[in-house]
Write a protein that holds these residues in place. Structure first.
Motif, PDB file in Angstrom:
ATOM      1  N   GLU A 152       0.939  -5.647 -12.057  1.00 46.72           N
ATOM      2  CA  GLU A 152       0.045  -4.507 -11.846  1.00 46.72           C
ATOM      3  C   GLU A 152      -1.236  -4.940 -11.156  1.00 46.72           C
ATOM      4  O   GLU A 152      -1.731  -4.234 -10.266  1.00 46.72           O
ATOM      5  N   MET A 153      -1.769  -6.096 -11.520  1.00 42.95           N
ATOM      6  CA  MET A 153      -2.967  -6.601 -10.857  1.00 42.95           C
ATOM      7  C   MET A 153      -2.670  -6.960  -9.408  1.00 42.95           C
ATOM      8  O   MET A 153      -3.522  -6.780  -8.529  1.00 42.95           O
ATOM      9  N   ALA A 154      -1.456  -7.437  -9.147  1.00 43.78           N
ATOM     10  CA  ALA A 154      -1.077  -7.761  -7.764  1.00 43.78           C
ATOM     11  C   ALA A 154      -1.048  -6.503  -6.905  1.00 43.78           C
ATOM     12  O   ALA A 154      -1.450  -6.525  -5.733  1.00 43.78           O
ATOM     13  N   ILE A 155      -0.571  -5.409  -7.486  1.00 37.97           N
ATOM     14  CA  ILE A 155      -0.559  -4.144  -6.745  1.00 37.97           C
ATOM     15  C   ILE A 155      -1.981  -3.700  -6.441  1.00 37.97           C
ATOM     16  O   ILE A 155      -2.299  -3.324  -5.303  1.00 37.97           O
ATOM     17  N   LEU A 156      -2.855  -3.721  -7.446  1.00 36.83           N
ATOM     18  CA  LEU A 156      -4.244  -3.321  -7.230  1.00 36.83           C
ATOM     19  C   LEU A 156      -4.893  -4.172  -6.143  1.00 36.83           C
ATOM     20  O   LEU A 156      -5.621  -3.665  -5.279  1.00 36.83           O
ATOM     21  N   SER A 157      -4.624  -5.469  -6.188  1.00 36.68           N
ATOM     22  CA  SER A 157      -5.218  -6.375  -5.211  1.00 36.68           C
ATOM     23  C   SER A 157      -4.740  -6.046  -3.803  1.00 36.68           C
ATOM     24  O   SER A 157      -5.537  -5.997  -2.859  1.00 36.68           O
ATOM     25  N   HIS A 158      -3.447  -5.796  -3.645  1.00 36.87           N
ATOM     26  CA  HIS A 158      -2.928  -5.519  -2.304  1.00 36.87           C
ATOM     27  C   HIS A 158      -3.382  -4.154  -1.803  1.00 36.87           C
ATOM     28  O   HIS A 158      -3.614  -3.984  -0.601  1.00 36.87           O
ATOM     29  N   VAL A 159      -3.518  -3.202  -2.713  1.00 35.21           N
ATOM     30  CA  VAL A 159      -4.025  -1.882  -2.318  1.00 35.21           C
ATOM     31  C   VAL A 159      -5.430  -2.021  -1.729  1.00 35.21           C
ATOM     32  O   VAL A 159      -5.734  -1.457  -0.665  1.00 35.21           O
ATOM     33  N   ILE A 160      -6.280  -2.765  -2.392  1.00 39.87           N
ATOM     34  CA  ILE A 160      -7.648  -2.961  -1.904  1.00 39.87           C
ATOM     35  C   ILE A 160      -7.646  -3.763  -0.606  1.00 39.87           C
ATOM     36  O   ILE A 160      -8.424  -3.480   0.321  1.00 39.87           O
ATOM     37  N   GLU A 161      -6.751  -4.749  -0.517  1.00 36.92           N
ATOM     38  CA  GLU A 161      -6.672  -5.565   0.695  1.00 36.92           C
ATOM     39  C   GLU A 161      -6.271  -4.707   1.894  1.00 36.92           C
ATOM     40  O   GLU A 161      -6.841  -4.832   2.989  1.00 36.92           O
ATOM     41  N   VAL A 162      -5.298  -3.819   1.708  1.00 38.97           N
ATOM     42  CA  VAL A 162      -4.872  -2.922   2.783  1.00 38.97           C
ATOM     43  C   VAL A 162      -5.997  -1.960   3.162  1.00 38.97           C
ATOM     44  O   VAL A 162      -6.224  -1.676   4.348  1.00 38.97           O
TER      45      VAL A 162
END
Length: 330
Positions: free
Chosen positions: A126-136
């Motif tokens: 879940e943290m990986a998803i949040l991180s990639h969302v912000i990165e995008v």
């Protein structure tokens, strides 16, 4: 250097830099004012000017999650699972945080709260998803964020290594248990799993056209790590597949026509019939890889068969039997 002062009961931060108009904003706490000022100064140093941060004040993390779910997730192989996780994240209170207010403590609190109800591996995903969302959002959508706060937060440590292997006559009991079941190909599936180390999804995705009988090799066009590979078949695995081929329907495209959920149910019933406890289907992969090492294959050879890209991950599966290694030590 920013100026922080208390004005009419609130804390005001003011940033003055050469080449830009002074920017000021009021906050309920001094910490929030200092954080805003630091990020604005960082953006000025990074971009040479102060970007318009109004969009960060009106956009929530939930807004980003919804856009990501529509535009990015459908392009991934694991889109179904990712969308399910995003649906859950959208219902969490962190989704209501605006981007300008999203902080490291917010992410830390989210992590700790999730760890109280889910496994560390789930929280990491879940943290990986949040991180990639912000990165995008930063790289592709033009949101003027100075940093990805998720990357600044420590992720949970995953300790899910298993040492469970087949013991005593468990393998034979499993195979005998297949005879009294209703799935005609179950014994063949187990033999191929033990002999090749293929993952569950790879096994139930096999087609008869994937097998090269002349070479005794199975070709997997797409696997979990995003690439294909060729898996050599032992004589035992090849013979089991050949025998099942004579019994299977001639028009049957899939070797093992079964869905993952059905296999899980069948596996649980098999364990009851075989009177075996504490064994997971994925443990057959552990067993297979460990046997490869015990047969003398080196790490590169095993990784080419098992499909592990990182050798450090492969080490988790090499639970070698001390009894079998005694003879090799001399």
């Amino acid at each position: 250097m920013a100026t922080i002062r208390k004005l009419r009961g609130r804390w005001q931060a003011q940033v003055r830099r050469r080449g830009m108009k002074p920017r000021a904003k009021s906050f309920d706490s001094k910490a929030e004012a200092e954080k805003w000022a630091r990020e604005l100064e960082s953006q000025v140093d990074r971009f040479g000017a102060a970007p318009d941060t109004k969009i960060l004040e009106t956009t929530t993390l939930g807004d980003l999650l919804r856009r990501y779910k529509l535009e990015v997730s459908p392009t991934k192989r694991g889109s179904v699972q990712e969308i399910q996780r995003i649906d859950l994240l959208e219902r969490h209170e962190i989704a209501h945080r605006t981007l300008v207010g999203l902080s490291q403590p917010d992410i830390s609190s989210f992590r700790d709260e999730r760890l109280s109800s889910v496994a560390p591996s789930t929280a990491v995903r879940e943290m990986a998803i949040l991180s990639h969302v912000i990165e995008v959002a930063m790289r592709d959508w033009g949101f003027p964020l100075s940093r990805n706060v998720v990357k600044l937060v420590r992720r949970p440590i995953i300790r899910n290594e298993r040492k469970r292997r087949l013991e005593g006559d468990e393998e034979q009991r499993l195979l005998d248990g297949c005879d009294s079941g209703k799935i005609a190909f179950l014994k063949t599936l187990l033999i191929v799993a033990i002999e090749t180390g293929m993952r569950r999804g790879e096994l139930i995705g096999l087609r008869w056209s994937d097998i090269s009988h002349n070479r005794r090799v199975v070709t997997l066009t797409m696997t979990k790590n995003g690439s294909g590979r060729e898996v050599p078949l032992s004589q035992r695995a090849f013979d089991a597949l050949t025998q099942w081929k004579t019994l299977a329907d001639d028009e049957q495209v899939m070797i093992f026509p079964m869905k993952a959920g059905s296999l899980e149910q069948v596996w649980r019933r098999l364990l009851v019939r075989a009177e075996i406890k504490g064994l997971r289907f994925h443990d057959l992969r552990h067993e297979s890889v460990s046997r490869m090492f015990e047969r003398g294959l080196n790490m590169i050879e095993v990784s080419s068969i098992s499909g592990h890209k990182e050798l450090r991950m492969l080490k988790r599966y090499t639970h070698l039997s001390a009894d079998d290694l005694v003879g090799r030590l001399g």
